[in-house]
Design an enzyme around this catalytic site. Sequence first.
Site, short mmCIF file in Angstrom:
data_model
loop_
_atom_site.label_atom_id
_atom_site.label_comp_id
_atom_site.label_asym_id
_atom_site.label_seq_id
_atom_site.Cartn_x
_atom_site.Cartn_y
_atom_site.Cartn_z
N HIS A 48 0.83 -1.22 0.00
CA HIS A 48 0.00 0.00 0.00
C HIS A 48 0.85 1.27 0.00
O HIS A 48 0.73 2.09 -0.91
CB HIS A 48 -1.00 -0.05 1.16
CG HIS A 48 -1.63 1.26 1.49
ND1 HIS A 48 -2.42 1.96 0.59
CD2 HIS A 48 -1.57 2.03 2.61
CE1 HIS A 48 -2.82 3.08 1.16
NE2 HIS A 48 -2.32 3.15 2.37
N HIS A 72 3.71 6.51 5.81
CA HIS A 72 2.55 7.29 6.24
C HIS A 72 1.64 6.55 7.24
O HIS A 72 0.92 7.19 7.99
CB HIS A 72 1.74 7.79 5.04
CG HIS A 72 0.84 6.77 4.43
ND1 HIS A 72 1.23 5.95 3.40
CD2 HIS A 72 -0.45 6.44 4.70
CE1 HIS A 72 0.23 5.16 3.06
NE2 HIS A 72 -0.80 5.43 3.84
N GLU A 76 0.41 5.49 12.81
CA GLU A 76 -0.97 5.11 13.06
C GLU A 76 -1.13 3.61 13.33
O GLU A 76 -1.84 3.20 14.23
CB GLU A 76 -1.81 5.52 11.83
CG GLU A 76 -3.27 5.17 11.88
CD GLU A 76 -4.06 6.13 12.75
OE1 GLU A 76 -3.49 7.09 13.26
OE2 GLU A 76 -5.27 5.87 12.93
N ASP A 77 -0.42 2.79 12.56
CA ASP A 77 -0.71 1.35 12.60
C ASP A 77 0.33 0.49 13.31
O ASP A 77 0.07 -0.69 13.56
CB ASP A 77 -0.85 0.80 11.16
CG ASP A 77 -2.10 1.33 10.50
OD1 ASP A 77 -2.92 1.93 11.21
OD2 ASP A 77 -2.24 1.16 9.28
MN MN Z 1 -2.70 4.49 4.11
#
Ligand code: MN
Length: 702
Positions: A48, A72, A76-77
């Site tokens: 991705h 990116h 967040e992940d």
């Molecule tokens: Mn993304």
Amino acid sequence: MPSIDAFADRLLSYLDNDQVNLVRRAYFYAEQAHDGQRRRSGEAYVTHPLAVANILADMHMDHQSLMAAMLHDVIEDTGIAKEALNTQFGETVAELVDGVSKLTQMNFETKAEAQAENFQKMAMAMARDIRVILVKLADRLHNMRTLEVLSGEKRRRIAKETLEIYAPIANRLGMHSMRIEFEDLGFKAMYPMRSERIRAAVRRARGNRKEIVNKIEESLTHCLTREGLEGEVLGREKHIYGIYQKMRGKRKAFNEIMDVYAFRIVVDKVDTCYRVLGAVHNLYKPLPGRFKDYIAIPKANGYQSLHTTLFGMHGVPIEIQIRTREMEEMANNGIAAHWLYKSNEVDQPKGTHARARQWVKGVLEMQQRAGNSLEFIESVKIDLFPDEVYVFTPKGRIMELPKGSTAVDFAYAVHTDVGNTCIACRINRRLAPLSQALESGSTVEIVSAPGARPNPAWLNFVVTGKARTHIRHALKLQRRSESISLGERLLNKVLTSFNSHLDKLVPERVQAVLGEYRQEVIEDLLEDIGLGNRMAYVVARRLLASDGEQLPCAEGPLAIRGTEGLVLSYAKCCTPIPGDPIVGHLSAGKGMVVHLDSCRNIGEIRHNPEKCIQLSWAKDVVGEFNVELRIELEHQRGLIALLAGSVNAADGNIEKISMDERDGRISVVQLVVSVHDRVHLARVIKKLRALKGVMRITRARA
Ligand code: MN
């Protein structure tokens, strides 16, 4: 999906070796961080970010944007902290990734539809670097391209958000190609049936139209050649969502829309545009009222082109756009076009912002040349370099406030009563100072208390007119009621010495005096006395009509309670505290200022009954009073801590501390301490005296 190696090879066409290697490093870092995570499609997660970087590479974005694209989703992940990215890849990349993460965290779904536009603005305002937006757009584009694997509900949510937020942002930035793709993908996900029906209809129509399209194209090309003009004639089709909107918005039948034949002629320079326009108007009759010159007057997002509609053979309507290659590039890529052709500029942290600014400036200049209204500036400049901040109420409503606004501005924007009774605030659920400037995207919650009042100090930091006006108004009301109550006490004091009282006065006489002073009600007069505009002594004599009589002058002192409010203040020159002999100085408009009896500043007026009044402290006086101490002591380590400890041990509070070194051995410390009264002060001083090396303590007087 190309591999990282293929991607890196591709980048070499516009980036140098070192930059490409940095992008590679970011890729491998992301690969490791996302290790074990898979996309819904089953592919390794890192495909991705790689795809997102690919989209940005199509726009020739710089290596930092590409690195941010690779990373990116890491914050967040995967729970890797921004600081870690900072160490690994530098501040700029870390900031970009952080910015993208913040946009990702913003939850659009729960908010009202009507606020979509505010959301666009908020997203723009939150991204200090325009590249954050571009990375986010690319991220969203890839997610839209791979939307099919998601469940129906999630798919629709993302599609809706794309249509409401991201497509308009792309449009604002002039990124036409991306906007079209967002819209078609979003439409397909929201309304698969309608989308497919239109798509099939377009396919059918294309077959039927082919012959006519070819004929028109031929005759246009022929016309250009005949006139010796160089240009490329391209047939063009409306995008699916565009057709849908036309059918809905303008209530047109599909056939009506498809009966229009659309072409674009791309030429080398502006001058040619107009000559081509002349040529085609000569070829076919133009439809009146349909000609638009967006070259002279560009659209808000910088779009430039000539538009005209012609009657072709057999009356077939032909829409024509004429523009230069550069305009074509701008029309497709908007702000990103600047990276496409100017990517060899020296790389600076400010470079990209400068580039965005340049884009805005370019668009601005176009507008100014066109003498257009300034409305456009609102829509573009403000979005990129916002003068506003956008914050959430606890319920998710978006409030727009001018830049620099504080929680107090916010409170008044919500409601005047909220502002007037506000005592504290939480920003993103944490207590924060009321004076702190708000940042876009924050959630602001006001803590209020019934009966609380605005603080005059707020006037030092509020920026909105509304807050300022209401604070002033509330303070004025408060001041009035406090002035009235002080005025009443001052007047009664004097009246008592004449064996009278406000309640015992003859009403007719009171009315007569009010008339003399041109005042309507007794409160106005009392307020004037409280504010120091009129002397209680003079007023009392008028009220008693005792002009000739001399005052026995036996009035005792007026007791100060400490609750008089805004009309009573303590002189900064001598800082009186309860227990000190004091005197009140009435100054017009300001009310009463309490001085020490011995203060030099009032020496001359001390015995003038029209300016000064004798005061005493009430037994139950309340409050904290500041007093300044000057302490000489031997210099020693940890001296400030020692002083603070002593003051604290005596229940005092240090408001301010400053220190001068005399000669390396002796220090002089100025200490502002707040105390209740003289007894309390004595206790503080006693504690301080007990410290080792203290030589002298004096109370400072100006
Ligand atoms: Mn993304």
